[in-house]
Scaffold this motif. Structure first.
Motif, PDB file in Angstrom:
ATOM      1  N   GLU A 120       0.774  -1.219   0.148  1.00 40.20           N
ATOM      2  CA  GLU A 120      -0.134  -0.064   0.059  1.00 40.20           C
ATOM      3  C   GLU A 120       0.920   1.334   0.233  1.00 40.20           C
ATOM      4  O   GLU A 120       0.455   2.336   0.230  1.00 40.20           O
ATOM      5  CB  GLU A 120      -0.959   0.100   1.400  1.00 40.20           C
ATOM      6  N   VAL A 121       2.345   1.111  -0.238  1.00 37.67           N
ATOM      7  CA  VAL A 121       3.053   2.234  -0.039  1.00 37.67           C
ATOM      8  C   VAL A 121       3.389   2.965  -1.497  1.00 37.67           C
ATOM      9  O   VAL A 121       3.656   1.956  -2.372  1.00 37.67           O
ATOM     10  CB  VAL A 121       4.325   1.955   0.528  1.00 37.67           C
ATOM     11  N   ILE A 122       3.332   4.137  -1.533  1.00 38.03           N
ATOM     12  CA  ILE A 122       3.745   5.013  -2.711  1.00 38.03           C
ATOM     13  C   ILE A 122       4.980   5.741  -2.025  1.00 38.03           C
ATOM     14  O   ILE A 122       4.943   6.474  -1.101  1.00 38.03           O
ATOM     15  CB  ILE A 122       2.908   6.117  -3.197  1.00 38.03           C
ATOM     16  N   TRP A 123       6.187   5.497  -2.680  1.00 33.44           N
ATOM     17  CA  TRP A 123       7.344   6.045  -2.418  1.00 33.44           C
ATOM     18  C   TRP A 123       7.635   7.551  -2.842  1.00 33.44           C
ATOM     19  O   TRP A 123       7.318   7.712  -3.939  1.00 33.44           O
ATOM     20  CB  TRP A 123       8.501   5.133  -2.832  1.00 33.44           C
ATOM     21  N   TRP A 124       8.488   8.247  -2.036  1.00 37.10           N
ATOM     22  CA  TRP A 124       8.521   9.614  -2.514  1.00 37.10           C
ATOM     23  C   TRP A 124       9.950  10.005  -2.234  1.00 37.10           C
ATOM     24  O   TRP A 124      10.658   9.246  -1.302  1.00 37.10           O
ATOM     25  CB  TRP A 124       7.597  10.496  -1.692  1.00 37.10           C
ATOM     26  N   GLU A 125      10.718  10.724  -2.855  1.00 32.81           N
ATOM     27  CA  GLU A 125      11.973  11.268  -2.919  1.00 32.81           C
ATOM     28  C   GLU A 125      12.136  12.474  -2.525  1.00 32.81           C
ATOM     29  O   GLU A 125      13.232  12.968  -1.786  1.00 32.81           O
ATOM     30  CB  GLU A 125      12.480  10.683  -4.168  1.00 32.81           C
ATOM     31  N   ALA A 126      11.230  13.736  -3.259  1.00 30.43           N
ATOM     32  CA  ALA A 126      11.644  14.875  -2.848  1.00 30.43           C
ATOM     33  C   ALA A 126      10.601  15.348  -1.829  1.00 30.43           C
ATOM     34  O   ALA A 126       9.456  14.826  -1.771  1.00 30.43           O
ATOM     35  CB  ALA A 126      11.291  15.806  -3.972  1.00 30.43           C
ATOM     36  N   GLY A 127      11.053  16.355  -0.981  1.00 30.49           N
ATOM     37  CA  GLY A 127      10.262  17.048   0.045  1.00 30.49           C
ATOM     38  C   GLY A 127       8.871  17.411  -0.144  1.00 30.49           C
ATOM     39  O   GLY A 127       7.938  17.515   0.839  1.00 30.49           O
ATOM     40  N   ALA A 128       8.903  17.856  -1.406  1.00 29.17           N
ATOM     41  CA  ALA A 128       7.560  18.504  -1.763  1.00 29.17           C
ATOM     42  C   ALA A 128       6.541  17.653  -2.021  1.00 29.17           C
ATOM     43  O   ALA A 128       5.381  18.028  -2.243  1.00 29.17           O
ATOM     44  CB  ALA A 128       7.743  19.514  -2.877  1.00 29.17           C
ATOM     45  N   GLN A 129       6.949  16.241  -2.265  1.00 28.89           N
ATOM     46  CA  GLN A 129       5.928  15.304  -2.776  1.00 28.89           C
ATOM     47  C   GLN A 129       4.745  14.915  -1.716  1.00 28.89           C
ATOM     48  O   GLN A 129       3.671  14.674  -1.920  1.00 28.89           O
ATOM     49  CB  GLN A 129       6.677  14.161  -3.188  1.00 28.89           C
ATOM     50  N   PRO A 130       5.299  14.657  -0.465  1.00 32.89           N
ATOM     51  CA  PRO A 130       4.019  14.452   0.456  1.00 32.89           C
ATOM     52  C   PRO A 130       2.635  15.098   0.499  1.00 32.89           C
ATOM     53  O   PRO A 130       1.895  14.584   0.494  1.00 32.89           O
ATOM     54  CB  PRO A 130       4.928  14.364   1.793  1.00 32.89           C
ATOM     55  N   PRO A 131       3.055  16.675   0.660  1.00 32.99           N
ATOM     56  CA  PRO A 131       2.003  17.366   0.594  1.00 32.99           C
ATOM     57  C   PRO A 131       0.928  17.143  -0.658  1.00 32.99           C
ATOM     58  O   PRO A 131      -0.295  17.177  -0.566  1.00 32.99           O
ATOM     59  CB  PRO A 131       2.466  18.809   0.976  1.00 32.99           C
ATOM     60  N   GLN A 132       1.659  17.041  -1.871  1.00 32.97           N
ATOM     61  CA  GLN A 132       1.145  16.887  -3.024  1.00 32.97           C
ATOM     62  C   GLN A 132       0.449  15.551  -2.999  1.00 32.97           C
ATOM     63  O   GLN A 132      -0.872  15.527  -3.710  1.00 32.97           O
ATOM     64  CB  GLN A 132       2.078  17.197  -4.306  1.00 32.97           C
ATOM     65  N   LEU A 133       1.014  14.720  -2.759  1.00 34.37           N
ATOM     66  CA  LEU A 133       0.396  13.324  -2.786  1.00 34.37           C
ATOM     67  C   LEU A 133      -1.002  13.349  -1.781  1.00 34.37           C
ATOM     68  O   LEU A 133      -1.976  12.835  -1.960  1.00 34.37           O
ATOM     69  CB  LEU A 133       1.254  12.115  -1.991  1.00 34.37           C
ATOM     70  N   LEU A 134      -0.708  14.069  -0.763  1.00 33.78           N
ATOM     71  CA  LEU A 134      -2.140  14.252   0.324  1.00 33.78           C
ATOM     72  C   LEU A 134      -3.285  15.104  -0.425  1.00 33.78           C
ATOM     73  O   LEU A 134      -4.438  14.646  -0.730  1.00 33.78           O
ATOM     74  CB  LEU A 134      -1.866  14.892   1.619  1.00 33.78           C
TER      75      LEU A 134
END
Length: 398
Positions: free
Chosen positions: A249-263
């Motif tokens: 169930e994990v989507i992997w992120w690498e750049a710090g800007a990605q988590p808020p965008q994923l949400l």
């Protein structure tokens, strides 16, 4: 440096940061212990007694300053770059990266260093120095606090390293979109791993660091035992076994800007993130995000200067300003990362653009947030990163 040698400074740092959080709540005095002395290895050609305003490089010099991008780099541009350039005439060229230090090694070994100062995490600062890839710093040459307190006594204890100067305390946390949980919202680290109660995709940073610690704590390991357990083969197996329970169930992120965008895009229901990135989304973008502070993993960001840089004098002037009491207060008015100097606290007030936002209340260094938090063990990751990265990448490929 051995683990035993590093343990005392780390404990002092935790105590001092706890004191910083207490002061943030009641504006009392911070009586943390003094920082330990560091080697007096000065950067070649540095002139610490010369005011930054009198720097001679001026308009002929352009510095390439490398950091993490997004809201964090914006805070540094506003707090560091612009005022430094106004005072010195030195041009700042900002460049983003993802924390990979391989380019520093390649630049130094090729003799073509194009990055003048780089914002790195603690373990990477130690590794780069141990490998001779960054220049030592004479910390006694850094600007004193406004009341004259020497820099060595003003920085949080245990945060000064031979080749690095600390910027801020930041935290790895979990975040979620509150609009998805009108009744019972997740509130603990355990909830992140609970797919039955809180179904949906999760976001995690695509590195072993932090994920393995989170996994062990979610599996019942006490914060003070995490690195002791993780230093054993059985502990590593246990961490990966816990990650196995959510891997699909994990989507992997690498750049710090990605988590808020994923949400924001609804791609995940919860994600790990840097606390400052979620803060920016909450305040600047008015996103209905909430932070889970339970068992946060906190760390430092520090400036390092690659060996062989063509502008070492100017780079040292920049680092001195960007870790001064005034400079750190400038950054802290834009993003919710705790400043590394005790004297900066009284200068931290409201957000630069949103005066109704009290910045101190959003810092990861409040007592209640530190109470069950975990300090990243830089010594552990300096020693085991390569081994665990190979294991992590092999696990991802399975």
């Amino acid at each position: 440096m051995t683990f035993a040698q590093s343990l005392a400074p780390r404990l002092l740092a935790a105590t001092a940061i706890m004191a910083l959080g207490l002061a943030a709540c009641d504006s009392g005095n911070n009586d943390a212990a003094e920082a330990p002395a560091t080697p007096d290895a000065a950067v070649a050609g540095a002139t610490p007694d010369t005011p930054i305003e009198d720097a001679t490089q001026s308009t002929e010099t352009t510095l390439t300053i490398v950091s993490w991008g997004g809201a964090y780099t914006k805070a540094q541009i506003e707090g560091f770059h612009k005022p430094f350039s106004e005072r010195t005439g030195i041009t700042i060229q900002s460049e983003d990266y993802d924390g990979n230090i391989a380019p520093i090694k390649a630049q130094v070994e090729s003799g073509n260093v194009v990055w003048d100062a780089v914002d790195v995490e603690t373990a990477e600062a130690v590794r780069l120095c141990d490998e001779g890839l960054t220049v030592p710093v004479d910390h006694s040459s850094l600007p004193p606090a406004p009341d004259g307190t020497p820099a060595l006594k003003d920085f949080l204890p245990g945060t000064l390293f031979e080749c690095a100067v600390p910027i801020s305390v930041w935290s790895n946390v979990f975040a979620f979109d509150a609009s998805n949980y009108p009744e019972t919202a997740p509130s603990t680290l355990d909830d992140f791993f609970d797919l039955e109660t809180y179904p949906g995709k999760r976001g995690l940073r695509k590195i072993p660091k932090f994920n393995l610690e989170f996994a062990l704590m979610a599996d019942g390991v006490a914060t003070e035992k995490v690195y002791e357990v993780l230093s054993t083969p059985q502990g590593v197996d246990r961490a990966f076994a816990k990650l196995d329970t959510i891997k699909d169930e994990v989507i992997w992120w690498e750049a710090g800007a990605q988590p808020p965008q994923l949400l924001a895009d609804g791609e995940v229901v919860m994600t790990s993130a840097f606390n400052g990135r979620i803060f920016n989304a909450q305040i600047a973008e008015k996103q209905p995000f909430e932070i889970i502070w339970d068992r946060q993993i906190w760390d430092l960001d520090l400036w390092v200067m690659p060996k062989g840089g063509k502008n070492l004098d100017a780079a040292m002037d920049f680092v001195s300003f960007a870790t001064s009491t005034e400079g750190l207060a400038g950054q802290a008015s834009w993003i919710a990362y705790g400043p590394s100097r005790k004297s900066t606290l009284e200068l931290v007030g409201t957000h630069a653009e949103y005066p109704d936002v009290d910045m101190k209340s959003h810092m990861p260094t409040t007592p209640e947030r530190l109470a069950n938090g975990l300090q990243n063990d830089f010594e552990f990751w300096a020693d085991y990163n390569d081994e665990l990265e190979q294991r992590f990448n092999a696990w991802l490929a399975q």
